[in-house]
Write a protein that holds these residues in place. Structure first.
Motif, PDB file in Angstrom:
ATOM      1  N   LEU A 123      93.425  71.414  49.865  1.00  0.00           N
ATOM      2  CA  LEU A 123      94.781  71.089  50.325  1.00  0.00           C
ATOM      3  C   LEU A 123      94.760  69.850  51.217  1.00  0.00           C
ATOM      4  N   LEU A 124      93.726  69.755  52.055  1.00  0.00           N
ATOM      5  CA  LEU A 124      93.623  68.571  52.923  1.00  0.00           C
ATOM      6  C   LEU A 124      93.436  67.298  52.100  1.00  0.00           C
ATOM      7  N   THR A 125      92.633  67.390  51.016  1.00  0.00           N
ATOM      8  CA  THR A 125      92.459  66.189  50.188  1.00  0.00           C
ATOM      9  C   THR A 125      93.799  65.751  49.606  1.00  0.00           C
ATOM     10  N   HIS A 126      94.614  66.745  49.168  1.00  0.00           N
ATOM     11  CA  HIS A 126      95.931  66.391  48.621  1.00  0.00           C
ATOM     12  C   HIS A 126      96.820  65.783  49.696  1.00  0.00           C
ATOM     13  N   TYR A 127      96.757  66.389  50.888  1.00  0.00           N
ATOM     14  CA  TYR A 127      97.583  65.891  51.991  1.00  0.00           C
ATOM     15  C   TYR A 127      97.234  64.434  52.313  1.00  0.00           C
ATOM     16  N   TYR A 128      95.911  64.178  52.434  1.00  0.00           N
ATOM     17  CA  TYR A 128      95.516  62.809  52.794  1.00  0.00           C
ATOM     18  C   TYR A 128      95.715  61.845  51.643  1.00  0.00           C
ATOM     19  N   GLY A 129      95.587  62.366  50.399  1.00  0.00           N
ATOM     20  CA  GLY A 129      95.879  61.529  49.235  1.00  0.00           C
ATOM     21  C   GLY A 129      97.317  61.044  49.268  1.00  0.00           C
ATOM     22  N   LEU A 130      98.217  61.983  49.553  1.00  0.00           N
ATOM     23  CA  LEU A 130      99.638  61.628  49.647  1.00  0.00           C
ATOM     24  C   LEU A 130      99.890  60.684  50.817  1.00  0.00           C
ATOM     25  N   LYS A 131      99.248  60.952  51.921  1.00  0.00           N
ATOM     26  CA  LYS A 131      99.523  60.195  53.143  1.00  0.00           C
ATOM     27  C   LYS A 131      98.978  58.763  53.045  1.00  0.00           C
ATOM     28  N   LEU A 132      97.764  58.630  52.533  1.00  0.00           N
ATOM     29  CA  LEU A 132      97.124  57.313  52.570  1.00  0.00           C
ATOM     30  C   LEU A 132      97.493  56.435  51.382  1.00  0.00           C
ATOM     31  N   LYS A 133      97.767  57.044  50.229  1.00  0.00           N
ATOM     32  CA  LYS A 133      98.048  56.215  49.051  1.00  0.00           C
ATOM     33  C   LYS A 133      99.530  56.186  48.692  1.00  0.00           C
ATOM     34  N   GLY A 134     100.302  57.089  49.278  1.00  0.00           N
ATOM     35  CA  GLY A 134     101.718  57.157  48.933  1.00  0.00           C
ATOM     36  C   GLY A 134     101.927  58.048  47.727  1.00  0.00           C
ATOM     37  N   LYS A 184      90.361  61.332  46.280  1.00  0.00           N
ATOM     38  CA  LYS A 184      91.820  61.317  46.464  1.00  0.00           C
ATOM     39  C   LYS A 184      92.300  60.095  47.257  1.00  0.00           C
ATOM     40  N   VAL A 185      91.488  59.639  48.215  1.00  0.00           N
ATOM     41  CA  VAL A 185      92.034  58.621  49.126  1.00  0.00           C
ATOM     42  C   VAL A 185      91.618  57.188  48.798  1.00  0.00           C
ATOM     43  N   SER A 186      90.511  57.015  48.053  1.00  0.00           N
ATOM     44  CA  SER A 186      90.097  55.621  47.833  1.00  0.00           C
ATOM     45  C   SER A 186      90.693  55.086  46.529  1.00  0.00           C
ATOM     46  N   ASP A 187      90.885  53.787  46.486  1.00  0.00           N
ATOM     47  CA  ASP A 187      91.624  53.159  45.385  1.00  0.00           C
ATOM     48  C   ASP A 187      90.749  52.862  44.179  1.00  0.00           C
ATOM     49  N   ASP A 188      89.461  52.656  44.447  1.00  0.00           N
ATOM     50  CA  ASP A 188      88.633  52.118  43.377  1.00  0.00           C
ATOM     51  C   ASP A 188      87.935  53.206  42.579  1.00  0.00           C
ATOM     52  N   HIS A 189      88.506  53.570  41.455  1.00  0.00           N
ATOM     53  CA  HIS A 189      87.774  54.395  40.486  1.00  0.00           C
ATOM     54  C   HIS A 189      88.512  54.472  39.175  1.00  0.00           C
TER      55      HIS A 189
END
Lengths: 243, 163
Positions: free
Chosen positions: A132-143, A238-243
């Motif tokens: 759940l935290l990965t989803h939360y930070y994914g939403l928060k950091l990447k929009g 979830k949070v980094s752009d490059d993949h």
């Protein structure tokens, strides 16, 4: 554990779904207290020239930093440092705490002293919390837009698999830890049980007991490390752009 | 294995986890990380200072070397000057001495000439007075030619001895 039960209190405070396993509560509390004191005493006498426990803790900090750095860049990873070090220490101590002995109450045969991570409820709680935290930070950091798009990458028809992956991740993360620790507890309980039945059995069970305890220490450490590593890998995914 | 899902454990685990996280941040890795950062800065600063000191020392050394070079040049100049001055002085003294000698020689020559003149004048005076004396003696005596001649010769010899 076999015929052993758990000290469960049903319907706590009269709430129909709220059952509590008192053993887990106790062991989690003790683990947390141990972890806190390890940290507290490490940071008690801080000096420019580190001594004793401060050295150990600084090594630990560098270790966690290294793991975060290996999965994402430190700029995004810095905020997960607290999560990482708490997860690692908490699970490590929770794993190790069941090794030295086991306390079973008579005559109910309820297990009180064991690793709390040998219970699927606890491991799944941590696993789902992490996911759940990965989803939360994914939403928060990447929009939300980028986050949503990630489900259709690299090709849109993988979307169902991507959704399944999230559940699979949570399930495997929790179950891997539970499985390992449960196996450790069962074998320890069996060996201890065998040793308790007679002098001859005690001699026969002694050597495997020591070996298994030694292996348990290794297993507890490696599982804590794997849990931490996977947490950071999923987070980076979830949070980094490059993949 | 319990036959029910113990939700109470779930809630407790998460609450414990969050409390532990905050406590560790406050009491353990927070201060330790601050200390590590502080140490990092301290080391960076020390390195910077050392670098600066080294540079300063290098500059100082260069300065000193320049100074030594200057001193050496100056010393050479002084020696050269002294040599030149000595040479000039020697020349001067020599010239002066030569002039002095010349002057002395000249004055000696003048003196000699003067003395000679004086002597000649004196001789002349004496010759005159002697002539008068001889004449008177000649007049006094009656002499023959031979005696007269002898007498003149004698007087002249006398004069020559006196000179």
């Amino acid at each position: 554990m076999g015929d052993h039960g758990d000290p469960i209190v049903y319907e706590l405070f009269g709430i129909s779904w709220l059952h509590v396993n008192l053993s887990n509560i106790m062991m989690l509390t003790i683990s947390a207290i141990i972890v806190f004191f390890i940290g507290f005493f490490s940071a008690r006498k801080l000096g420019m020239k580190p001594t004793g426990m401060q050295n150990v803790f600084e090594w630990l900090i560098d270790f966690i930093k290294g793991i975060i750095n290996s999965t994402m860049d430190w700029k995004t990873g810095e905020r997960f440092f607290g999560l990482g070090i708490t997860i690692f220490l908490f699970i490590l101590i929770a794993n190790l705490i069941g090794i030295p002995f086991m306390i079973v109450s008579e005559p109910e045969h309820n297990v009180w002293w064991k690793s709390p991570t040998a219970d699927p409820i606890i491991t799944m709680t941590f696993a789902i919390m992490v996911i759940l935290l990965t989803h939360y930070y994914g939403l928060k950091l990447k929009g939300p837009k980028e986050y949503g798009k990630d489900y259709f990458r690299p090709v849109p028809f993988l979307f169902p698999l991507k959704v399944i992956e999230e559940f699979a991740n949570a399930l495997t993360l929790g179950m891997r830890l539970f499985g390992n620790l449960y196996a450790k507890e069962i074998l320890l309980a069996l060996l201890a049980g065998a040793g308790g039945t007679g002098l001859l059995y005690a001699f026969a069970a002694g050597a495997p007991m020591v070996a298994w305890q030694a292996f348990s220490i290794f297993l507890a450490t490696i599982q804590a490390f794997i849990f931490l590593m996977l947490t950071m890998v999923y987070m980076a995914h979830k949070v980094s752009d490059d993949h | 294995m319990p036959e029910v899902i113990t939700w109470g454990d779930t809630i407790f685990a998460i609450v414990t986890f969050i409390i532990l996280l905050m406590l560790l941040r406050k009491f353990a890795w927070g201060p330790i990380m601050n200390m590590m950062k502080e140490r990092e800065e301290h080391i960076a600063q020390e390195i910077e200072t050392a670098e600066k000191n080294r540079k300063e020392a290098e500059n100082y050394l260069e300065e000193q070397r320049q100074e030594v070079q200057n001193a050496r040049d100056e010393a050479r100049n002084i020696v050269d000057n002294a040599k030149k001055t000595g040479e000039k002085q020697r020349e001067e003294i020599m010239t002066q001495a030569r002039d002095e000698a010349e002057r002395l020689k000249e004055s000696a020559r003048v003196e000699i000439a003067r003395e000679k003149e004086q002597a000649v004048a004196e001789v002349r005076d004496q010759v005159a007075s002697l002539s008068v004396l001889i004449a008177s003696k000649v007049i006094d005596k009656e002499l023959d030619e031979k005696e007269q001649e002898q007498m003149i010769e004698d007087y002249l010899k006398e004069v020559g001895e006196e000179l």
